[in-house]
Design an enzyme around this catalytic site. Sequence first.
Site, mmCIF file in Angstrom:
data_model
loop_
_atom_site.group_PDB
_atom_site.id
_atom_site.type_symbol
_atom_site.label_atom_id
_atom_site.label_comp_id
_atom_site.label_asym_id
_atom_site.label_seq_id
_atom_site.Cartn_x
_atom_site.Cartn_y
_atom_site.Cartn_z
ATOM 1 N N GLU A 157 -6.301 -60.454 -8.013
ATOM 2 C CA GLU A 157 -6.328 -60.809 -9.438
ATOM 3 C C GLU A 157 -5.658 -59.690 -10.225
ATOM 4 O O GLU A 157 -6.205 -58.598 -10.348
ATOM 5 C CB GLU A 157 -7.774 -60.961 -9.901
ATOM 6 C CG GLU A 157 -8.599 -61.907 -9.076
ATOM 7 C CD GLU A 157 -10.093 -61.619 -9.190
ATOM 8 O OE1 GLU A 157 -10.595 -61.374 -10.303
ATOM 9 O OE2 GLU A 157 -10.765 -61.617 -8.150
ATOM 10 N N HIS B 136 -7.165 -66.805 -10.331
ATOM 11 C CA HIS B 136 -8.219 -66.560 -9.339
ATOM 12 C C HIS B 136 -8.082 -67.413 -8.079
ATOM 13 O O HIS B 136 -9.082 -67.893 -7.533
ATOM 14 C CB HIS B 136 -9.582 -66.797 -10.007
ATOM 15 C CG HIS B 136 -10.699 -65.974 -9.448
ATOM 16 N ND1 HIS B 136 -11.281 -66.243 -8.233
ATOM 17 C CD2 HIS B 136 -11.342 -64.896 -9.926
ATOM 18 C CE1 HIS B 136 -12.256 -65.362 -8.012
ATOM 19 N NE2 HIS B 136 -12.309 -64.533 -9.031
ATOM 20 N N HIS C 165 -15.750 -62.862 -16.227
ATOM 21 C CA HIS C 165 -14.690 -63.882 -16.283
ATOM 22 C C HIS C 165 -14.768 -64.776 -17.526
ATOM 23 O O HIS C 165 -14.606 -66.001 -17.451
ATOM 24 C CB HIS C 165 -14.749 -64.758 -15.019
ATOM 25 C CG HIS C 165 -14.388 -64.026 -13.752
ATOM 26 N ND1 HIS C 165 -13.599 -62.898 -13.734
ATOM 27 C CD2 HIS C 165 -14.703 -64.281 -12.443
ATOM 28 C CE1 HIS C 165 -13.447 -62.494 -12.476
ATOM 29 N NE2 HIS C 165 -14.108 -63.298 -11.682
ATOM 30 N N ARG D 178 -15.501 -57.930 -15.337
ATOM 31 C CA ARG D 178 -16.801 -57.716 -15.985
ATOM 32 C C ARG D 178 -16.722 -56.860 -17.248
ATOM 33 O O ARG D 178 -15.894 -55.946 -17.328
ATOM 34 C CB ARG D 178 -17.757 -57.042 -14.989
ATOM 35 C CG ARG D 178 -18.115 -57.961 -13.844
ATOM 36 C CD ARG D 178 -18.943 -57.285 -12.778
ATOM 37 N NE ARG D 178 -19.426 -58.285 -11.827
ATOM 38 C CZ ARG D 178 -18.709 -58.764 -10.809
ATOM 39 N NH1 ARG D 178 -17.489 -58.320 -10.584
ATOM 40 N NH2 ARG D 178 -19.215 -59.681 -10.020
HETATM 41 C C1 BGC Z 1 -15.258 -60.881 -8.706
HETATM 42 C C2 BGC Z 1 -16.413 -61.071 -7.764
HETATM 43 C C3 BGC Z 1 -17.024 -62.406 -8.009
HETATM 44 C C4 BGC Z 1 -15.936 -63.437 -7.805
HETATM 45 C C5 BGC Z 1 -16.400 -64.847 -7.999
HETATM 46 C C6 BGC Z 1 -14.281 -61.967 -8.460
HETATM 47 O O1 BGC Z 1 -13.217 -61.867 -9.337
HETATM 48 O O2 BGC Z 1 -14.659 -59.631 -8.551
HETATM 49 O O3 BGC Z 1 -17.373 -60.060 -7.942
HETATM 50 O O4 BGC Z 1 -18.079 -62.640 -7.153
HETATM 51 O O5 BGC Z 1 -14.884 -63.204 -8.688
HETATM 52 O O6 BGC Z 1 -17.096 -64.980 -9.119
#
Ligand code: BGC
Length: 392
Positions: free
Chosen positions: A355, A216, A142, A117
């Site tokens: 991640e 991810h 992301h 974020r």
């Molecule tokens: C984030 C989560 C998010 C997820 C899917 C993760 O990398 O930390 O907060 O909900 O990704 O979007």
Amino acid sequence: MKFLNAIILVLILVVSLLACRQEDTGGKSNQPVKMSSLVQKEAWGKLADGSPVDRYTLTNKHGLVAQITNYGGIVVSLMTPDRNGKLGDVVLGYETLDEYVKDNPYFGCIVGRFGNRIANGQFEMDGKTYKLAKNDGENHLHGGLKGFDKVVWEAIPDTSKGEASLNLTYVSPDMEEGYPGNLEVRVVYTLTHNNELKITYFATPDKKTHVNLTHHSYFNLTGNAQRDILDHVLSITSNGFLPVDASLIPMGTLTSLNGSPFDFRKPKRIGLDINAEHEQLKIGHGYDHCWLLSSIKTGNMKNPAATVYEPISGRFMEVYTTDPGIQFYSGNFLDGKYKGKGGVVYQDRWGFCLETQHFPDTPNRSQNEWPSTVVMPGSHYSSTTIYKFAVK
Ligand code: BGC
């Protein structure tokens, strides 16, 4: 005699059928094209704008198989053996391209330009404010509305080093999702003969910009996602984590781990403390935090940044990285919304992500607070992460 003739006829039929199938694989049908004994390519569908998408199957000499599509660089499946040698798929995801396009909670993809974020969807650089796409409440998550997980990458398989690699390249245009500078990105997936999925990232901008690339995959080491991940035993080689505010932006202070539910320095069941009375677990609905890796200053990959063991299958995964941090996300928002491979409905905590990355919201922090994510024109961003599989 009649019987012999019949057998010969059947044999001729089988041989000609097989020959036809082999010819097909060279054509433009959906049949896989064998590019070498280590990589196969097949057409996997088209996007609404007509862009064709392919799926590549990488194998290694121990029988591990990784399927990767050039849509979002998504690892669609990853087959590794359990302790009896039986292969099982250790990542969550879908069977078809359309499902990934329709609604993907970032299953298996490359995340960029900035993983995690950025507060209020903006940052300042050299006196100028850059406004990014806000796709997570007021925050940017992301890489924005159409991050690197939703673009078609140019794919070139490479087996010249005797292992299966897939080179993915994408040129992100200046101001895409609000980021300055054209950015040439290359991500290389290699399925090594050491049973590793190795990911190397390279990026070169033509203007000063921020870059923080990650991967991810939601892992579930039971194989074919048989149950939740709470009995997986996790360790993270770290001295602290970053507590977050209600919108999951780090509050800046490094919190020590001693005895807290966030202490994974010794291997611990993910489920042991996940429901403990702890404000940070309430905010994240479980674990959704960035840990500061002990290798933060050296960036070396001598020791694993994290390890995960699944006791029933015996699968054991180690994560190595040159990155300073790791976001451990315990799949808290899966919520039965996604029907995945084999018709399995993924409930909360049926997959976990590790991640590897720089710290969330780094563009809004002073240069000396956290390792910088600025990349200057003409200089190169690069990082490496390895997910290594074994059994115990
Ligand atoms: C984030 C989560 C998010 C997820 C899917 C993760 O990398 O930390 O907060 O909900 O990704 O979007």
